[in-house]
Motif scaffolding. Structure first.
Motif, PDB file in Angstrom:
ATOM      1  N   PHE A   1      14.266  15.897   2.506  1.00  0.00           N
ATOM      2  CA  PHE A   1      12.660  15.586   3.484  1.00  0.00           C
ATOM      3  C   PHE A   1      12.218  14.690   3.487  1.00  0.00           C
ATOM      4  CE2 PHE A   1       8.288  16.081   1.014  1.00  0.00           C
ATOM      5  CZ  PHE A   1       8.082  16.654   1.671  1.00  0.00           C
ATOM      6  N   GLY A   2      12.814  13.320   2.830  1.00  0.00           N
ATOM      7  CA  GLY A   2      12.058  11.896   3.213  1.00  0.00           C
ATOM      8  C   GLY A   2      12.754  11.878   4.369  1.00  0.00           C
ATOM      9  N   GLY A   3      13.705  12.620   5.198  1.00  0.00           N
ATOM     10  CA  GLY A   3      14.348  12.119   6.263  1.00  0.00           C
ATOM     11  C   GLY A   3      12.949  12.934   7.379  1.00  0.00           C
TER      12      GLY A   3
ATOM     13  N   TYR B   1       7.051   4.079   0.501  1.00  0.00           N
ATOM     14  CA  TYR B   1       6.867   5.318   0.168  1.00  0.00           C
ATOM     15  C   TYR B   1       7.339   6.460  -0.492  1.00  0.00           C
ATOM     16  CZ  TYR B   1       3.972   9.335   1.841  1.00  0.00           C
ATOM     17  OH  TYR B   1       2.844  10.577   0.849  1.00  0.00           O
ATOM     18  N   GLY B   2       8.367   6.328   0.067  1.00  0.00           N
ATOM     19  CA  GLY B   2       9.527   6.718  -1.055  1.00  0.00           C
ATOM     20  C   GLY B   2       9.969   6.547  -2.060  1.00  0.00           C
TER      21      GLY B   2
ATOM     22  N   ALA C   1       1.204  -1.128   0.183  1.00  0.00           N
ATOM     23  CA  ALA C   1      -0.022   0.283   0.092  1.00  0.00           C
ATOM     24  C   ALA C   1       0.991   1.285  -0.052  1.00  0.00           C
ATOM     25  CB  ALA C   1      -0.984  -0.267   1.020  1.00  0.00           C
ATOM     26  N   MET C   2       1.782   1.013   0.871  1.00  0.00           N
ATOM     27  CA  MET C   2       2.052   2.375   0.663  1.00  0.00           C
ATOM     28  C   MET C   2       3.471   2.389  -0.715  1.00  0.00           C
ATOM     29  SD  MET C   2       3.053   3.975   3.389  1.00  0.00           S
ATOM     30  CE  MET C   2       4.080   4.753   4.600  1.00  0.00           C
TER      31      MET C   2
ATOM     32  N   LEU D   1      15.567   6.442   0.537  1.00  0.00           N
ATOM     33  CA  LEU D   1      16.956   6.036   1.582  1.00  0.00           C
ATOM     34  C   LEU D   1      16.130   7.095   2.914  1.00  0.00           C
ATOM     35  CD1 LEU D   1      19.938   6.604  -1.158  1.00  0.00           C
ATOM     36  CD2 LEU D   1      19.280   4.646   0.968  1.00  0.00           C
ATOM     37  N   GLY D   2      16.077   8.476   2.796  1.00  0.00           N
ATOM     38  CA  GLY D   2      15.909   9.599   3.719  1.00  0.00           C
ATOM     39  C   GLY D   2      14.831   8.831   4.779  1.00  0.00           C
ATOM     40  N   ARG D   3      14.056   8.292   4.220  1.00  0.00           N
ATOM     41  CA  ARG D   3      12.920   7.501   5.262  1.00  0.00           C
ATOM     42  C   ARG D   3      12.885   5.854   5.858  1.00  0.00           C
ATOM     43  NH1 ARG D   3       8.317  10.036   3.840  1.00  0.00           N
ATOM     44  NH2 ARG D   3       8.328  11.482   2.048  1.00  0.00           N
TER      45      ARG D   3
END
Length: 492
Positions: free
Chosen positions: A396-398, A150-151, A19-20, A335-337
């Motif tokens: 931003f992702g982090g 998600y990312g 889903a993500m 990678l941030g997420r």
């Protein structure tokens, strides 16, 4: 009897990953941006209005989706999201084909509906797994895995668009997105279970000479019928009473009150959350944080930087470069997420009184500021764009990955969905301001056909963005200061 909870939690995690992988599809908007602009014959300001409304929905809709999740749970939130997600993309497809209203206002409404579906998907997946793995030693890895998918969602949809829909137009891609997002989230909802796994954290306590002066772990004590395990309101074990021979109970000695800093001992009501100074500082950080405008408008910035001749005579190169940069942004966003929740987990295990997880949020804001200030100078080389895509996307992702973790740390799980909604409620204001500023400056420099081909098309806007990002840094710094005070009070 065998306890099915761990298996159901694992099934939920797997279905949530799928889903993500659809929940972040909106971050690939630049793939269809030019087609929409040409097909609908709209200006850059109009296109940015549509983008701003849709991206605002990702945050503003938390005000409705958060309480809905608190009331009906993750499964029905995902199923509801499947229907809304599919409806939104289907309406955008019909608008693109001029079968229904396709004005800027109408397309903004359709994209707003897409954002609501995305938020439902995100909230259902994150909420279920935060609850299932709360206080688990693997909580950071679980969140990182979910946010990785998600990312990567943007990259996935961008690569699909480039491979299968390059010659079919944006309409076919919008229709494909409607089908995929609807079906995947519906199936994910059917395989989502909120089991509230009782996480027993490894700890060691002495139980006396009668036990041979050996150390007994929490896992050992849990096997004893005489041991008293007292979970807190979240289902996480906060105290374990182990009886000694003779009836006397030995309690583990705390050297650091982690309940004060990881959210397990925090149960704030919605009203208390709004009164908390951390709420306002955290919210301000996300309101003024930049990055999304760069991600959604990259192809416009690229065309302005390379100039009119390159953009018109070698349009295929622009398409290729945009696809590469979207992939780079998606990878580093992922990678941030993925890595930031793991860093959070490491910091939490160390129990350093002078280090707090909120410091990672401050670091993300600094990373975003560097390329934002660089673009404000008018720089537009290929190397600058790679640097900007990497740092902005990772930061931003982090920061996005830290949002669910820090919200739980600060405000607990009692009204988790509502707390998420409160923190995100003001973000649309920042998104709208940034997109309108970019569109206005771009159009003021544009020539015929609403096209702009010089560095001033974006550099003027990025001067404003640099100032806004500076406010985000100050707000994140305030969060760190407030949290260090909490950690100081939790130290022995």
């Amino acid at each position: 009897m065998h306890n099915p909870s761990p298996m159901l939690a694992l099934i939920t995690l797997v279905s949530s990953c799928f889903a993500m992988a659809t929940a972040g599809a909106m971050f690939s908007f630049s793939v269809v941006a030019n087609s929409l602009k040409d097909r609908l014959n709209i200006s850059s300001t109009d296109l940015n209005t549509i983008t701003a409304v849709g991206n605002s929905s990702l945050y503003l809709s938390f005000l409705a989706v958060g309480p809905v999740y608190d009331r009906v749970g993750a499964r029905w939130t995902l199923i509801l999201g499947a229907a809304i997600y599919c409806l939104g993309y289907a309406l955008m497809y019909l608008g693109y084909e001029h079968k229904i209203a396709s004005t800027t206002a109408a397309m903004s409404v359709y994209y707003f509906i897409v954002g609501i579906g995305s938020t439902c998907s995100y909230m259902g997946c994150i909420g279920a797994n935060v609850k299932n793995f709360n206080a688990s030693p693997h909580e950071g890895k679980v969140l990182g895995l979910l946010l990785l998918f998600y990312g990567l969602s943007a990259s996935l949809f961008a690569q699909i668009a480039n491979a299968f829909f390059a010659d079919r137009g944006a309409g076919a891609l919008l229709l494909f997105s409607a089908a995929v997002c609807g079906i995947v989230n519906l199936l994910a909802g059917c395989f989502t279970f909120e089991v509230g796994t009782l996480a027993i954290v490894a700890a060691t306590v002495q139980v006396g000479e009668a036990h041979g002066n050996r150390s007994t772990s929490v896992h050992d004590s849990a096997k004893s019928p005489a041991a008293s395990i007292r979970p807190n309101a979240n289902g996480a074990v906060s105290h374990i009473d182990i009886p000694k021979p003779g009836g006397e109970t030995v309690l583990p000695v705390k050297t650091f009150d982690s309940e004060k800093v990881d959210g397990s001992g925090v149960q704030l009501s919605p009203v208390d959350i709004l009164r908390h100074p951390l709420f306002w500082c955290l919210s301000a950080t996300f309101v003024f944080m930049q990055g999304l405008t760069y991600i959604t408008n990259f192809v416009t910035i690229l065309e302005a930087a390379v100039g009119e001749r390159e953009a018109t005579e070698h349009a295929d190169r622009i398409v290729t470069q945009n696809s590469i940069q979207v992939t780079v942004m998606s990878v580093f966003n992922s990678l941030g997420r993925l890595t930031l929740p793991i860093f959070c987990e490491v910091l939490q295990k160390r129990h350093f009184a002078t280090l707090d997880r909120s410091m990672l949020l401050l670091a993300c804001q600094v990373l975003i500021f560097i390329p934002t200030a660089t673009l404000a100078t008018g720089a537009g080389s290929e190397g600058v764009f790679y640097m900007s895509s990497i740092l902005i996307s990772y930061g931003f992702g982090g920061a996005g990955a830290l949002f669910p973790v820090l919200t739980k740390d600060f405000f607990g799980m009692h009204a988790y969905g509502t707390a998420c909604a409160f923190v995100m409620a003001g973000v649309p204001v920042g998104i709208f301001i940034s997109n309108v500023v970019f569109g206005r400056f771009y159009d003021s420099e544009a020539v015929a056909a609403s096209k702009c081909f010089n560095n001033a098309c974006y550099s003027k806007a990025y001067i404003v963005f640099s100032a806004l990002q500076g406010i985000a840094i100050l707000a994140a710094g305030s969060v760190v200061v407030l949290r260090l005070r909490v950690r100081k009070s939790a130290s022995p």
